[in-house]
Enzyme design. Structure first.
Site, PDB file in Angstrom:
ATOM      1  N   THR A 154      38.062  38.088  37.805  1.00 38.76           N
ATOM      2  CA  THR A 154      38.906  38.742  36.813  1.00 38.76           C
ATOM      3  C   THR A 154      39.471  37.686  35.882  1.00 38.76           C
ATOM      4  OG1 THR A 154      41.031  39.809  36.386  1.00 38.76           O
ATOM      5  CG2 THR A 154      40.802  38.842  38.555  1.00 38.76           C
ATOM      6  N   ILE A 155      39.352  37.948  34.600  1.00 38.44           N
ATOM      7  CA  ILE A 155      39.941  36.987  33.649  1.00 38.44           C
ATOM      8  C   ILE A 155      41.453  36.947  33.822  1.00 38.44           C
ATOM      9  CG2 ILE A 155      38.091  37.274  31.943  1.00 38.44           C
ATOM     10  CD1 ILE A 155      40.187  38.771  30.178  1.00 38.44           C
ATOM     11  N   ASP A 156      42.032  37.992  34.406  1.00 38.91           N
ATOM     12  CA  ASP A 156      43.499  38.061  34.533  1.00 38.91           C
ATOM     13  C   ASP A 156      44.022  37.091  35.606  1.00 38.91           C
ATOM     14  OD1 ASP A 156      43.119  40.145  32.779  1.00 38.91           O
ATOM     15  OD2 ASP A 156      43.203  41.685  34.325  1.00 38.91           O
ATOM     16  N   ARG A 166      50.581  35.482  10.532  1.00 34.13           N
ATOM     17  CA  ARG A 166      49.306  36.186  10.639  1.00 34.13           C
ATOM     18  C   ARG A 166      49.024  36.390  12.130  1.00 34.13           C
ATOM     19  NH1 ARG A 166      50.109  36.909   6.082  1.00 34.13           N
ATOM     20  NH2 ARG A 166      48.724  36.592   4.284  1.00 34.13           N
ATOM     21  N   ARG A 179      36.074  37.755  27.353  1.00 33.98           N
ATOM     22  CA  ARG A 179      35.246  38.109  28.515  1.00 33.98           C
ATOM     23  C   ARG A 179      33.781  37.718  28.329  1.00 33.98           C
ATOM     24  NH1 ARG A 179      37.651  43.785  30.049  1.00 33.98           N
ATOM     25  NH2 ARG A 179      35.473  44.434  29.891  1.00 33.98           N
ATOM     26  N   ARG A 204      46.296  41.654  31.276  1.00 34.32           N
ATOM     27  CA  ARG A 204      46.981  42.806  31.884  1.00 34.32           C
ATOM     28  C   ARG A 204      48.425  42.451  32.211  1.00 34.32           C
ATOM     29  NH1 ARG A 204      44.162  46.261  36.471  1.00 34.32           N
ATOM     30  NH2 ARG A 204      44.274  44.200  37.396  1.00 34.32           N
ATOM     31  N   GLU A 255      49.117  40.378  26.183  1.00 39.74           N
ATOM     32  CA  GLU A 255      49.050  41.767  25.721  1.00 39.74           C
ATOM     33  C   GLU A 255      50.105  42.675  26.358  1.00 39.74           C
ATOM     34  OE1 GLU A 255      45.175  43.274  26.832  1.00 39.74           O
ATOM     35  OE2 GLU A 255      45.489  42.855  28.947  1.00 39.74           O
ATOM     36  N   GLY A 273      35.954  45.512  35.032  1.00 39.41           N
ATOM     37  CA  GLY A 273      35.646  44.841  33.768  1.00 39.41           C
ATOM     38  C   GLY A 273      34.784  43.611  33.992  1.00 39.41           C
ATOM     39  N   MET A 319      44.509  38.668  26.362  1.00 44.49           N
ATOM     40  CA  MET A 319      44.476  39.653  27.456  1.00 44.49           C
ATOM     41  C   MET A 319      45.203  39.112  28.693  1.00 44.49           C
ATOM     42  SD  MET A 319      40.710  41.342  27.398  1.00 44.49           S
ATOM     43  CE  MET A 319      40.352  42.745  26.340  1.00 44.49           C
ATOM     44  N   SER A 350      38.633  47.405  42.097  1.00 49.85           N
ATOM     45  CA  SER A 350      37.314  47.565  42.726  1.00 49.85           C
ATOM     46  C   SER A 350      37.401  47.308  44.229  1.00 49.85           C
ATOM     47  CB  SER A 350      36.305  46.579  42.136  1.00 49.85           C
ATOM     48  OG  SER A 350      36.303  46.681  40.752  1.00 49.85           O
ATOM     49  N   ASP A 396      44.745  37.571  38.659  1.00 49.81           N
ATOM     50  CA  ASP A 396      45.930  38.169  39.275  1.00 49.81           C
ATOM     51  C   ASP A 396      45.724  38.582  40.736  1.00 49.81           C
ATOM     52  OD1 ASP A 396      44.194  40.224  38.755  1.00 49.81           O
ATOM     53  OD2 ASP A 396      45.624  41.477  37.661  1.00 49.81           O
ATOM     54  N   HIS A 436      38.089  41.270  23.668  1.00 53.77           N
ATOM     55  CA  HIS A 436      36.981  41.099  24.615  1.00 53.77           C
ATOM     56  C   HIS A 436      36.174  39.829  24.399  1.00 53.77           C
ATOM     57  CE1 HIS A 436      38.176  45.259  25.077  1.00 53.77           C
ATOM     58  NE2 HIS A 436      37.646  45.204  26.282  1.00 53.77           N
ATOM     59  N   ASP A 451      41.106  43.705  41.761  1.00 52.50           N
ATOM     60  CA  ASP A 451      41.918  44.479  42.708  1.00 52.50           C
ATOM     61  C   ASP A 451      41.519  45.953  42.802  1.00 52.50           C
ATOM     62  OD1 ASP A 451      42.822  44.932  40.140  1.00 52.50           O
ATOM     63  OD2 ASP A 451      44.945  44.694  40.596  1.00 52.50           O
ATOM     64  N   ARG A 457      34.515  54.685  37.026  1.00 55.29           N
ATOM     65  CA  ARG A 457      33.762  55.636  37.864  1.00 55.29           C
ATOM     66  C   ARG A 457      34.144  55.484  39.333  1.00 55.29           C
ATOM     67  NH1 ARG A 457      28.891  57.382  35.080  1.00 55.29           N
ATOM     68  NH2 ARG A 457      29.733  57.965  33.071  1.00 55.29           N
TER      69      ARG A 457
HETATM   70  O1  F6P Z   1      41.264  43.289  33.626  1.00 57.69           O
HETATM   71  C1  F6P Z   1      40.495  42.654  32.659  1.00 57.69           C
HETATM   72  C2  F6P Z   1      40.853  43.136  31.271  1.00 57.69           C
HETATM   73  O2  F6P Z   1      40.077  42.405  30.331  1.00 57.69           O
HETATM   74  C3  F6P Z   1      42.330  43.047  30.918  1.00 57.69           C
HETATM   75  O3  F6P Z   1      42.753  41.746  30.610  1.00 57.69           O
HETATM   76  C4  F6P Z   1      42.406  44.033  29.782  1.00 57.69           C
HETATM   77  O4  F6P Z   1      43.700  44.558  29.674  1.00 57.69           O
HETATM   78  C5  F6P Z   1      41.421  45.107  30.200  1.00 57.69           C
HETATM   79  O5  F6P Z   1      40.544  44.510  31.136  1.00 57.69           O
HETATM   80  C6  F6P Z   1      40.613  45.711  29.086  1.00 57.69           C
HETATM   81  O6  F6P Z   1      39.844  46.736  29.622  1.00 57.69           O
HETATM   82  P1  F6P Z   1      38.633  47.419  28.892  1.00 57.69           P
HETATM   83  O7  F6P Z   1      37.450  46.519  28.991  1.00 57.69           O
HETATM   84  O8  F6P Z   1      38.447  48.706  29.610  1.00 57.69           O
HETATM   85  O9  F6P Z   1      39.030  47.611  27.442  1.00 57.69           O
END
Ligand code: F6P
Length: 358
Positions: free
Chosen positions: A138-140, A276, A285, A184, A235, A12, A182, A117, A142, A282, A115, A78
């Site tokens: 990675t935005i996560d 609400r 990102r 993960r 999420e 991502g 987000m 990749s 992790d 995204h 991770d 891929r």
């Molecule tokens: O790993 C980065 C991430 O943005 C996660 O936080 C999120 O769950 C996932 O990718 C979303 O993936 P995609 O871009 O395939 O929807």
């Protein structure tokens, strides 16, 4: 001695990838080396002709480095070891990727990834004897061994700004606003943005919660005379009875999503507040990288080339104690680095009166 290095982005995207490339290209150019950019991760090497282009410092004219996304493109579906062909057949095409790298004269490969990749790239490196260095993004956030990965700071900034924007509208309408972010399986984005953005409740996958626990905090907010509350939820948070919330996309791929919508009516019922839900998705990102991400990206990019110059491969560049260092790539990806329940940021949040719904 002149060298040809390849660079690709994989998995991502996130903000800061172009800044990594700029640093790699400038540092390599200063050594008189050539950098070949590979488009769409390893998938670009499986096309005829290969999707590659030489990268030069002039390609990073001061505009590109500021931009989100990746000028090389990327893919998170891929895997060359299990490549799905147009007719649905799944093939191992790893030998083709290795052959392409050799054909292009690439002596060292820089993979900017997370991770998943790094797992694929290190398997390719081992199988094909390829010299590989990883740059964590990675935005996560992790990955192990690095305090920060490129893209995390920007995602946290976006989520914090979302809370800033939700606060006045929540206060105007006497509402509880729920922000789904987000991350993960790790709650780093929700935890950091929740503290920075003044959330009343932070829900992360690492800490089990109950609806009663959330309601108790919101009732306390109400009793204090405040007419609104902010909840941030990762999420991957499950329902109290342990059910994952996922979205199924066309073609059958699943991603986390929907926990905010699950919680909205439950919190309304338990607290009497109107609720609400905002799902940030995204947006976290995209956009321009923060100055922290640009700095991190460029420090790690320079370090990646330094490692190649020193002939140190199989390493990931990492950010530790305000400096770029090299760590074994396998140590960084051995498992997902989740939030420590007894870590200092959780303690900080609790000390500020923020509830985890537990
Ligand atoms: O790993 C980065 C991430 O943005 C996660 O936080 C999120 O769950 C996932 O990718 C979303 O993936 P995609 O871009 O395939 O929807």
């Amino acid at each position: 001695m002149s060298k040809t290095i390849g660079i690709l982005t994989s998995g991502g995207d996130c903000a800061g990838l172009n800044a990594v490339m700029r640093a790699v290209v400038c540092r390599a150019d200063s050594l008189g080396w050539t950098v070949i950019g590979i488009e769409n991760g390893t998938a670009g090497l499986l096309e005829d002709p290969y999707r590659v282009r030489k990268l030069h410092p002039d390609d990073f004219d001061g505009f590109v480095m500021r931009r989100g996304g990746t000028i090389l493109g990327t893919t998170n579906s891929r895997n060359p070891f299990q490549y799905e062909m147009d007719d649905g057949e799944v093939k191992d095409r790893s030998d083709e990727v290795i052959a392409a790298l050799k054909d292009l004269g690439i002596e060292a490969l820089i993979g900017i990834g997370g991770d998943g990749s790094f797992d694929i790239l290190s398997r390719l490196a081992e199988k094909g004897g390829i010299n590989m260095v990883g740059v964590p993004k990675t935005i996560d956030n992790d990955l192990y061994m690095t305090d920060l990965s490129v893209g995390f700071d920007t995602a946290v900034e976006v989520a914090t700004e979302a809370l800033d924007r939700l606060q006045p509208t929540a206060a105007s309408h006497d509402r509880v606003m729920i922000l789904e972010v987000m991350g993960r399986d790790a709650g780093h984005i929700a935890l950091s943005a929740g503290i920075a953005g003044g959330a009343d409740v932070i829900l992360i996958p690492e800490i089990p919660y109950t609806i009663e626990g959330i309601a108790k905090k919101i009732q306390a907010v109400k009793d204090s005379g405040r007419n609104f509350a902010l909840v941030i939820v990762s999420e991957a948070v499950k329902t109290p009875d342990g059910k994952k919330h996922e979205v199924v996309y066309y073609g059958g791929e699943t991603r986390y999503g929907g926990i905010g919508e699950f919680l909205g009516p439950k919190i309304a019922e338990a607290t009497g507040f109107e609720t609400r839900v905002t799902v940030l998705g995204h947006v976290q990102r995209g956009g321009n990288p923060t100055h922290n991400d640009r700095l991190l990206a460029q420090a790690l990019g320079v370090k990646a080339v330094d490692l190649i110059e020193a002939g140190e491969y199989g390493k990931m560049v990492a950010w530790q104690n305000r400096a770029a260092v090299a760590v074994p790539i396998q140590d960084a990806i051995k498992e997902c680095r989740i939030v420590k329940k007894d870590g200092f940021l959780v303690h900080t949040a609790r000390s500020l009166g923020i509830s985890f719904g537990d």
